[in-house]
Design a protein around this motif. Structure first.
Motif, PDB file in Angstrom:
ATOM      1  N   GLN A 103      23.379 -25.714  70.786  1.00  0.00           N
ATOM      2  CA  GLN A 103      22.150 -24.947  70.556  1.00  0.00           C
ATOM      3  C   GLN A 103      21.490 -24.562  71.871  1.00  0.00           C
ATOM      4  N   SER A 104      21.695 -25.360  72.894  1.00  0.00           N
ATOM      5  CA  SER A 104      21.147 -25.085  74.220  1.00  0.00           C
ATOM      6  C   SER A 104      22.098 -24.247  75.068  1.00  0.00           C
ATOM      7  N   GLN A 105      23.120 -23.670  74.419  1.00  0.00           N
ATOM      8  CA  GLN A 105      24.093 -22.790  75.080  1.00  0.00           C
ATOM      9  C   GLN A 105      24.887 -23.545  76.146  1.00  0.00           C
ATOM     10  N   LEU A 106      25.206 -24.801  75.831  1.00  0.00           N
ATOM     11  CA  LEU A 106      26.074 -25.612  76.674  1.00  0.00           C
ATOM     12  C   LEU A 106      27.341 -25.931  75.881  1.00  0.00           C
ATOM     13  N   TYR A 107      28.468 -26.050  76.588  1.00  0.00           N
ATOM     14  CA  TYR A 107      29.753 -26.282  75.934  1.00  0.00           C
ATOM     15  C   TYR A 107      30.295 -27.640  76.387  1.00  0.00           C
ATOM     16  N   PRO A 108      30.090 -28.671  75.542  1.00  0.00           N
ATOM     17  CA  PRO A 108      30.437 -30.039  75.950  1.00  0.00           C
ATOM     18  C   PRO A 108      31.941 -30.234  76.127  1.00  0.00           C
ATOM     19  N   THR A 109      32.294 -30.929  77.203  1.00  0.00           N
ATOM     20  CA  THR A 109      33.693 -31.306  77.438  1.00  0.00           C
ATOM     21  C   THR A 109      33.901 -32.796  77.195  1.00  0.00           C
ATOM     22  N   GLN A 110      32.842 -33.576  77.430  1.00  0.00           N
ATOM     23  CA  GLN A 110      32.911 -35.011  77.167  1.00  0.00           C
ATOM     24  C   GLN A 110      31.555 -35.498  76.696  1.00  0.00           C
ATOM     25  N   VAL A 111      31.540 -36.261  75.591  1.00  0.00           N
ATOM     26  CA  VAL A 111      30.316 -36.862  75.060  1.00  0.00           C
ATOM     27  C   VAL A 111      30.649 -38.287  74.641  1.00  0.00           C
ATOM     28  N   ALA A 112      29.845 -39.251  75.092  1.00  0.00           N
ATOM     29  CA  ALA A 112      30.106 -40.652  74.745  1.00  0.00           C
ATOM     30  C   ALA A 112      28.789 -41.386  74.587  1.00  0.00           C
ATOM     31  N   GLN A 113      28.736 -42.248  73.576  1.00  0.00           N
ATOM     32  CA  GLN A 113      27.538 -43.043  73.334  1.00  0.00           C
ATOM     33  C   GLN A 113      27.417 -44.143  74.381  1.00  0.00           C
ATOM     34  N   GLU A 114      26.201 -44.416  74.782  1.00  0.00           N
ATOM     35  CA  GLU A 114      25.960 -45.435  75.795  1.00  0.00           C
ATOM     36  C   GLU A 114      26.439 -46.800  75.296  1.00  0.00           C
TER      37      GLU A 114
ATOM     38  N   MET B 265      16.929 -44.667  68.615  1.00  0.00           N
ATOM     39  CA  MET B 265      17.997 -43.671  68.481  1.00  0.00           C
ATOM     40  C   MET B 265      18.997 -43.843  69.631  1.00  0.00           C
ATOM     41  N   PRO B 266      20.302 -43.801  69.335  1.00  0.00           N
ATOM     42  CA  PRO B 266      21.305 -43.995  70.399  1.00  0.00           C
ATOM     43  C   PRO B 266      21.213 -42.930  71.489  1.00  0.00           C
ATOM     44  N   LYS B 267      21.639 -43.323  72.697  1.00  0.00           N
ATOM     45  CA  LYS B 267      21.656 -42.405  73.834  1.00  0.00           C
ATOM     46  C   LYS B 267      23.100 -42.022  74.133  1.00  0.00           C
ATOM     47  N   PHE B 268      23.311 -40.725  74.409  1.00  0.00           N
ATOM     48  CA  PHE B 268      24.656 -40.218  74.688  1.00  0.00           C
ATOM     49  C   PHE B 268      24.700 -39.600  76.083  1.00  0.00           C
ATOM     50  N   HIS B 269      25.761 -39.891  76.798  1.00  0.00           N
ATOM     51  CA  HIS B 269      26.009 -39.253  78.092  1.00  0.00           C
ATOM     52  C   HIS B 269      26.996 -38.111  77.877  1.00  0.00           C
ATOM     53  N   TYR B 270      26.749 -37.010  78.565  1.00  0.00           N
ATOM     54  CA  TYR B 270      27.607 -35.844  78.329  1.00  0.00           C
ATOM     55  C   TYR B 270      27.938 -35.120  79.630  1.00  0.00           C
ATOM     56  N   ILE B 271      29.049 -34.400  79.578  1.00  0.00           N
ATOM     57  CA  ILE B 271      29.421 -33.437  80.618  1.00  0.00           C
ATOM     58  C   ILE B 271      29.727 -32.140  79.886  1.00  0.00           C
ATOM     59  N   ALA B 272      29.147 -31.037  80.365  1.00  0.00           N
ATOM     60  CA  ALA B 272      29.294 -29.761  79.657  1.00  0.00           C
ATOM     61  C   ALA B 272      29.348 -28.615  80.656  1.00  0.00           C
ATOM     62  N   LEU B 273      29.753 -27.460  80.148  1.00  0.00           N
ATOM     63  CA  LEU B 273      29.781 -26.228  80.941  1.00  0.00           C
ATOM     64  C   LEU B 273      28.647 -25.331  80.502  1.00  0.00           C
ATOM     65  N   ASP B 274      27.928 -24.739  81.482  1.00  0.00           N
ATOM     66  CA  ASP B 274      26.866 -23.804  81.123  1.00  0.00           C
ATOM     67  C   ASP B 274      27.450 -22.399  80.972  1.00  0.00           C
ATOM     68  N   GLN B 275      26.568 -21.401  80.778  1.00  0.00           N
ATOM     69  CA  GLN B 275      27.029 -20.026  80.539  1.00  0.00           C
ATOM     70  C   GLN B 275      27.751 -19.431  81.739  1.00  0.00           C
ATOM     71  N   ASN B 276      27.486 -19.963  82.914  1.00  0.00           N
ATOM     72  CA  ASN B 276      28.148 -19.467  84.122  1.00  0.00           C
ATOM     73  C   ASN B 276      29.431 -20.229  84.434  1.00  0.00           C
ATOM     74  N   GLY B 277      29.805 -21.164  83.559  1.00  0.00           N
ATOM     75  CA  GLY B 277      31.017 -21.941  83.775  1.00  0.00           C
ATOM     76  C   GLY B 277      30.819 -23.130  84.698  1.00  0.00           C
ATOM     77  N   GLN B 278      29.560 -23.385  85.097  1.00  0.00           N
ATOM     78  CA  GLN B 278      29.280 -24.510  85.986  1.00  0.00           C
ATOM     79  C   GLN B 278      29.189 -25.803  85.166  1.00  0.00           C
ATOM     80  N   GLU B 279      29.685 -26.878  85.748  1.00  0.00           N
ATOM     81  CA  GLU B 279      29.676 -28.165  85.066  1.00  0.00           C
ATOM     82  C   GLU B 279      28.336 -28.854  85.278  1.00  0.00           C
ATOM     83  N   VAL B 280      27.737 -29.305  84.176  1.00  0.00           N
ATOM     84  CA  VAL B 280      26.462 -30.026  84.250  1.00  0.00           C
ATOM     85  C   VAL B 280      26.624 -31.347  83.511  1.00  0.00           C
ATOM     86  N   ALA B 281      25.798 -32.317  83.873  1.00  0.00           N
ATOM     87  CA  ALA B 281      25.863 -33.635  83.253  1.00  0.00           C
ATOM     88  C   ALA B 281      24.465 -34.116  82.938  1.00  0.00           C
ATOM     89  N   GLY B 282      24.364 -34.989  81.972  1.00  0.00           N
ATOM     90  CA  GLY B 282      23.050 -35.505  81.613  1.00  0.00           C
ATOM     91  C   GLY B 282      23.153 -36.471  80.455  1.00  0.00           C
TER      92      GLY B 282
END
Length: 426
Positions: A34-45, A1-18
């Motif tokens: 579904q995990s209550q994160l709001y993605p700003t950037q998503v890209a396939q590896e 299954m492909p792997k995606f790198h993302y940057i998102a905002l959590d409920q507190n507005g903090q930027e998280v990556a993974g």
């Protein structure tokens, strides 16, 4: 299954990556939301992910290398928990140590919240905490039933067996829930469609026909009685539509507020058990859930009084919960479960007889699980029969409503056609 790198905002507005595994970008975004994160950037590896990786490193350095961190209020879907339990049970049953199993599952888990939760479980187990103690840190993911069964498995040295029972319990509970939801959703969907069609016809179509009739016939007294009634009802809906919408909203809000109170919840649950057609399904579902939960807990080594308390919390029906409280009090006093079950008027004689036999033979857990199997089959049959019965009934009702309106609109047209056919000299 492909792997995606993302940057998102959590409920507190903090930027998280993974990073996470997903079949495509849409699924990756859906998992993050579904995990209550709001993605700003998503890209396939390997496909334009260089910029995301670069920014992710910057984000990670700002957040001390942390990505998604599941807290005490973290919550995941029942299906994710069910898959995790089944996979962990399979790994441990294959001879893999608990810590190694958690580490493996943490690496391959696609849901960021569940991934972080499993990683935290692995870290705590590695530092010497018991698995059951670690589970209590996430009460919204692992309920008391889950924690107590794991604790009993740890004490008895049969964790793999308990996890397999838990996985089986979750799978059957999910299957039962899906069946009941299917039975409830079908009539609701049909009813919503019927109401939408009725509103559309009354507010859009009927007023247009009313203008046509005024131009053709002039005198409204010439209209058939059915047509007059339909036009009158259409006008009334148009004049009072705002009040009807507000009234409907107030009824919905009032119903929810009423259901939020203890007395209201009890009243509604009592109605649910007595409803025609649906009441039988609700009763059988409640019995199946009660016997399956209690039987699974006692079989796994949880003390009967503690098991009854947990079962009461997961009953899903206030009337059944009250019955379980009476059973708990009776067992606490050294009495049989049969008498409070008989007085509850919820459980049928067959269930009471099987519980009585189980107590006398010392095989109560096995008997409870047999009752659950029987009633799950009963629910399946009842849902199938209910769906087969409701389908033609709802179709006929919908046809009558639409047919009546169509007939009312075409009766005057038939009269106009007759007049035109007769000619001006007739």
């Amino acid at each position: 299954m492909p792997k995606f790198h993302y940057i998102a905002l959590d409920q507190n507005g903090q930027e998280v990556a993974g990073e996470l595994d997903a079949s495509n970008e849409a699924e990756a975004i859906n998992l993050l939301r579904q995990s209550q994160l709001y993605p700003t950037q998503v890209a396939q590896e390997g496909k334009g992910d260089a910029a995301v990786k670069k920014r992710a490193k910057s984000t990670a350095s700002k957040s001390s290398g942390k990505t998604v961190k599941a807290g005490a209020n973290a919550k995941v879907k029942a299906k994710s928990l069910m898959v995790f339990t089944r996979q962990l049970a399979t790994l441990i049953d294959s001879g893999l140590p608990l810590l190694r199993g958690l580490t493996v599952l943490s690496r391959q888990e696609p849901n960021p919240i569940m991934k972080s939760t499993i990683a935290t479980l692995a870290d705590n187990v590695q530092t010497g905490s018991t698995f059951s103690e670690t589970l209590t840190q996430f009460p919204r993911i692992f309920n008391k039933l889950y924690v107590n069964m794991v604790k009993a498995g740890e004490l008895g040295g049969v964790l793999e067996i308990v996890l397999n029972r838990l996985a089986e319990y979750q799978e059957k509970a999910q299957k039962l829930r899906n069946k009941v939801m299917a039975a409830m959703i079908y009539p609701i969907v049909v009813m919503v469609i019927a109401v939408a069609i009725l509103v559309f016809l009354m507010l859009v179509i009927v007023p247009k026909f009313e203008k046509i009739f005024e131009e053709m016939l002039g005198d409204k007294n010439k209209l058939p009685a059915l047509t007059k009634y339909v036009i009158g009802f259409s006008r009334w809906m148009g004049d009072n539509f705002i009040f009807l919408a507000i009234g409907t909203a107030l009824v919905v809000v009032g119903w929810r507020l009423f259901a939020a109170t203890a007395g209201g919840r009890r009243t509604i649950d009592g109605w649910m058990l007595k409803m025609p057609l649906f009441g039988d399904v609700q009763r059988k579902t409640a019995i199946s859930r009660f016997t399956r939960t209690l039987g699974t807990l006692v079989t796994s080594g949880v003390p009967i009084l503690q098991a009854l308390n947990i079962t009461r919390e997961t009953a899903g029906n206030a009337i059944v919960s009250e019955s379980i409280v009476k059973v708990h009090d009776a067992v606490k006093e050294g009495e049989s479960m049969v008498t409070p079950l008989e007085s509850s008027s919820v459980f049928p004689p067959m269930v009471i007889s099987m519980v009585d036999v189980g107590e006398e033979t010392g095989q109560l857990p096995e008997m409870l699980l047999k009752i659950a199997d029987v009633y799950e089959d009963e629910v399946d049959n009842s849902v199938s029969a209910l769906t087969s019965m409701l389908e033609p009934i709802m179709i006929v009702v919908l046809a009558l409503i639409v047919g009546t309106i169509v007939l009312a609109l075409f009766l005057p047209l038939i009269e106009v056609i007759k007049q035109l056919s007769a000619g001006p000299g007739s």
